[in-house]
Motif scaffolding. Structure first.
Motif, short mmCIF file in Angstrom:
data_model
loop_
_atom_site.label_atom_id
_atom_site.label_comp_id
_atom_site.label_asym_id
_atom_site.label_seq_id
_atom_site.Cartn_x
_atom_site.Cartn_y
_atom_site.Cartn_z
N ALA A 1 0.83 -1.21 0.00
CA ALA A 1 0.00 0.00 0.00
C ALA A 1 0.87 1.25 0.00
O ALA A 1 0.64 2.19 -0.77
CB ALA A 1 -0.93 -0.01 1.21
N MET A 2 1.88 1.27 0.86
CA MET A 2 2.77 2.43 0.90
C MET A 2 3.56 2.55 -0.39
O MET A 2 3.84 3.66 -0.87
CB MET A 2 3.72 2.32 2.10
N GLY A 3 3.92 1.41 -0.99
CA GLY A 3 4.62 1.43 -2.26
C GLY A 3 3.77 2.01 -3.37
O GLY A 3 4.25 2.80 -4.20
N ILE A 4 2.49 1.66 -3.39
CA ILE A 4 1.59 2.20 -4.40
C ILE A 4 1.37 3.70 -4.18
O ILE A 4 1.35 4.49 -5.13
CB ILE A 4 0.25 1.44 -4.39
N GLN A 5 1.25 4.10 -2.91
CA GLN A 5 1.10 5.52 -2.62
C GLN A 5 2.33 6.31 -3.09
O GLN A 5 2.20 7.38 -3.70
CB GLN A 5 0.88 5.73 -1.12
N VAL A 6 3.51 5.77 -2.81
CA VAL A 6 4.74 6.42 -3.26
C VAL A 6 4.80 6.46 -4.78
O VAL A 6 5.19 7.46 -5.39
CB VAL A 6 5.98 5.70 -2.68
N ALA A 7 4.39 5.35 -5.42
CA ALA A 7 4.41 5.29 -6.89
C ALA A 7 3.49 6.36 -7.49
O ALA A 7 3.86 7.03 -8.46
CB ALA A 7 3.97 3.90 -7.36
N MET A 8 2.31 6.52 -6.91
CA MET A 8 1.40 7.55 -7.41
C MET A 8 1.96 8.95 -7.17
O MET A 8 1.81 9.85 -8.01
CB MET A 8 0.02 7.39 -6.76
N ALA A 9 2.62 9.13 -6.03
CA ALA A 9 3.25 10.42 -5.76
C ALA A 9 4.34 10.71 -6.79
O ALA A 9 4.47 11.83 -7.29
CB ALA A 9 3.83 10.43 -4.34
N ARG A 10 5.12 9.69 -7.10
CA ARG A 10 6.18 9.86 -8.10
C ARG A 10 5.59 10.15 -9.49
O ARG A 10 6.21 10.84 -10.30
CB ARG A 10 7.04 8.60 -8.18
N PRO B 1 14.97 13.47 -16.47
CA PRO B 1 14.76 13.32 -15.02
C PRO B 1 13.41 12.69 -14.67
O PRO B 1 13.29 12.03 -13.64
CB PRO B 1 14.84 14.76 -14.51
N SER B 2 12.41 12.88 -15.54
CA SER B 2 11.09 12.29 -15.24
C SER B 2 11.12 10.77 -15.29
O SER B 2 10.21 10.11 -14.77
CB SER B 2 10.03 12.83 -16.21
N ILE B 3 12.16 10.20 -15.92
CA ILE B 3 12.30 8.74 -15.92
C ILE B 3 12.39 8.21 -14.51
O ILE B 3 11.84 7.15 -14.18
CB ILE B 3 13.57 8.33 -16.72
N LEU B 4 13.07 8.98 -13.66
CA LEU B 4 13.28 8.54 -12.28
C LEU B 4 11.95 8.33 -11.54
O LEU B 4 11.68 7.23 -11.06
CB LEU B 4 14.17 9.55 -11.56
N PRO B 5 11.09 9.35 -11.42
CA PRO B 5 9.82 9.10 -10.72
C PRO B 5 8.90 8.13 -11.45
O PRO B 5 8.19 7.35 -10.81
CB PRO B 5 9.20 10.50 -10.62
N PHE B 6 8.90 8.16 -12.80
CA PHE B 6 8.00 7.26 -13.52
C PHE B 6 8.42 5.80 -13.33
O PHE B 6 7.56 4.91 -13.26
CB PHE B 6 7.97 7.61 -15.01
N SER B 7 9.72 5.53 -13.24
CA SER B 7 10.16 4.15 -13.05
C SER B 7 9.75 3.61 -11.69
O SER B 7 9.55 2.40 -11.52
CB SER B 7 11.68 4.05 -13.23
N THR B 8 9.60 4.49 -10.70
CA THR B 8 9.19 4.04 -9.37
C THR B 8 7.75 3.55 -9.35
O THR B 8 7.34 2.85 -8.43
CB THR B 8 9.34 5.18 -8.34
N ILE B 9 6.97 3.95 -10.35
CA ILE B 9 5.57 3.52 -10.40
C ILE B 9 5.49 1.99 -10.49
O ILE B 9 4.58 1.36 -9.94
CB ILE B 9 4.86 4.17 -11.60
N VAL B 10 6.46 1.39 -11.15
CA VAL B 10 6.52 -0.07 -11.27
C VAL B 10 7.26 -0.68 -10.10
O VAL B 10 6.79 -1.62 -9.46
CB VAL B 10 7.18 -0.48 -12.60
N PHE B 11 8.44 -0.13 -9.78
CA PHE B 11 9.34 -0.80 -8.86
C PHE B 11 8.94 -0.66 -7.39
O PHE B 11 9.13 -1.60 -6.61
CB PHE B 11 10.77 -0.27 -9.05
N THR B 12 8.38 0.49 -6.99
CA THR B 12 8.06 0.66 -5.57
C THR B 12 6.99 -0.32 -5.08
O THR B 12 7.18 -0.97 -4.04
CB THR B 12 7.63 2.12 -5.28
#
Length: 469
Positions: A179-188, A309-320
């Protein structure tokens, strides 16, 4: 005859994930605002005659760091944590959303209404000295924009600790790390959207256009959070009924200042706080300057420099969420934190090298996105293993408060260093990259110490989050 226990809202997967989605959307929209100015730094520094604001690199660094001013110097984050533990997630969340709307409104006024009129100045010797000026007069537009960003920052960070407590409240015993990972992913996603879209919007329309979108977004976030409050009222009634059945008095569940003393004496709490400070002091300020690095060091066209730089937050959508699910089922949270800090430090170190290939920059951003996913997916779900629920809001607020000290000082330091190493319009980013690398090395050391302390104190950081039925 046995009495059937009423099923609580969070025991329904549909209801708890709905609650998560609602608060995560609110946070995601705030994250857009937090980085909406990052990819237009080069436009802000253009002369007014060319459509810019005529800011200097130091002035931009001052603005970028201002988000944390009130949180640190007026102790607003600490106060917000006490409000959260005393007043609950509904009151605190609504207050946080309202402050974000007010702050972005002030910021929008500064960028839209205070330009291109002739610049006026305000006499502030301390800030003038920091910015390297030989006088104490600071542009009123810079100060007004920074003030609005600081007000936004109070609501933004208060919303962050509130959403964290919401997830612990709804997901304890369930898929908390996921759940926290998905929240972080959406924030990213919000961060990535800001980095990707702000520059084209500002070029196509006006410098204030990304800020206007941010104002619309945080207004939507306020409305969305009101919907969550309706759900939370029913859930609180169920929790209160359960406490009565278990003979738990309301006094036992209340936050007391003695609980704060217990938190402050906990060495695990201080290590995870220091880790948060170092980790985010390296990554978030790096993102503040990343678009400019792509333009000047790697020769990327300004119109799409923010896309790298947007690659960084967008990649967290999958990995987090992926790493969060791993922590829920297999554990190894402390190990994931070590891996995250090591990966981050190695990547930032490569940015110090005299490599100017944009392809290399893209690959590094992808790897850094993995690092950006590893630590948050393990760190935030680990805090409730160290701190009890009734003191969790205050604990999160102290963590965020100390993190904000780094988010003030590091952008200012890097902005000043970049300005001092600018010759003929060309910036040498090597000194600032070494600042980020040094912070990363310290984060690696702290993550190892946390791993060793967990083995001694048995916090359960290496254990799975999901309860076996």
């Amino acid at each position: 005859m046995a009495i059937l226990r009423q099923k609580k809202l969070n025991e329904s997967a549909t209801m708890r994930w709905t609650a998560l989605f609602i608060v995560a959307v609110t946070m995601m929209l705030g994250y857009f605002v937090a980085k909406e100015m990052s990819s237009i730094e080069d436009l802000l520094e253009l002369p007014v005659a060319q459509g810019g604001l005529g800011w200097t690199s130091s002035e931009y660094g001052f603005f970028a760091g201002s988000r944390s001013f009130f949180n640190v110097f007026l102790f607003m984050l600490f106060i917000g944590g006490i409000i959260l533990d005393k007043m609950g997630v509904r009151f605190t969340g609504l207050l946080a959303c309202a402050l974000m709307v007010v702050g972005v409104s002030i910021n929008y006024y500064a960028i839209e209404a205070m330009s291109p009129r002739p610049t006026t100045f305000v006499n502030l010797p301390l800030i003038g000295s920091y910015l390297g000026l030989n006088h104490a007069w600071i542009k009123d537009q810079v100060l007004t924009a920074a003030f609005g960003f600081a007000v936004f920052g109070v609501g933004y960070e208060m919303c962050g600790i509130t959403v964290s407590k919401v997830m612990v409240k709804w997901f304890t015993g369930f898929e908390m790390a996921l759940a926290m990972g998905i929240q972080v992913a959406m924030a990213r996603f919000g961060t990535g959207a800001a980095l990707l879209c702000s520059h084209p919007l500002a070029q196509r329309f006006h410098l204030s256009t990304p800020v206007f979108f941010g104002l619309v977004f945080v207004s939507i976030g306020l409305v969305v959070y009101i919907i969550y409050c309706v759900m939370d009222v029913k859930f609180d009634r169920q929790l209160a009924a359960d406490k009565i059945d278990a003979n738990v008095t309301p006094e036992e569940e209340k936050f007391h200042f003695s609980d704060l003393v217990v938190t402050l004496k906990n060495p695990g709490f201080w290590l995870i706080t220091l880790l948060c400070l170092l980790y985010y002091s390296a990554l978030y300020p790096f993102l503040d300057f990343a678009t400019k690095i792509m333009i000047y060091k790697y020769g990327v066209d300004p119109s799409w420099a923010g896309a790298i730089p947007s690659i960084l937050p967008f990649s967290t959508i999958v990995f987090t969420p992926l790493f969060g699910a791993l922590y829920d089922r297999k554990g190894k949270g402390a190990s994931l934190m070590i891996l995250g800090t090591v990966t981050m430090t190695m990547v930032i170190f490569v940015f110090t090298l005299p490599i100017t290939s944009s392809t290399v920059a893209i690959v590094l951003m992808v790897i850094l996105g993995i690092a950006f996913s590893l630590l948050p997916s393990a760190m935030w779900p680990s805090v409730p293993k160290i701190i009890p629920m009734k003191g969790l809001g205050t604990a999160y607020s102290i963590i965020f408060y100390i993190q904000n000290i780094g988010l003030i000082l590091v952008p200012m330091l890097v902005g000043r260093v970049n300005q001092d190493h600018t010759v003929g319009g060309q910036v040498d980013f090597t000194p600032s990259m070494w600042i980020f690398t040094t912070i990363g090395i310290a984060a690696v050391v702290v993550s190892i110490l946390l791993y060793l302390l967990d083995k001694k104190r048995h916090y359960g950081l290496q254990e799975a989050n999901m309860q076996k039925k």
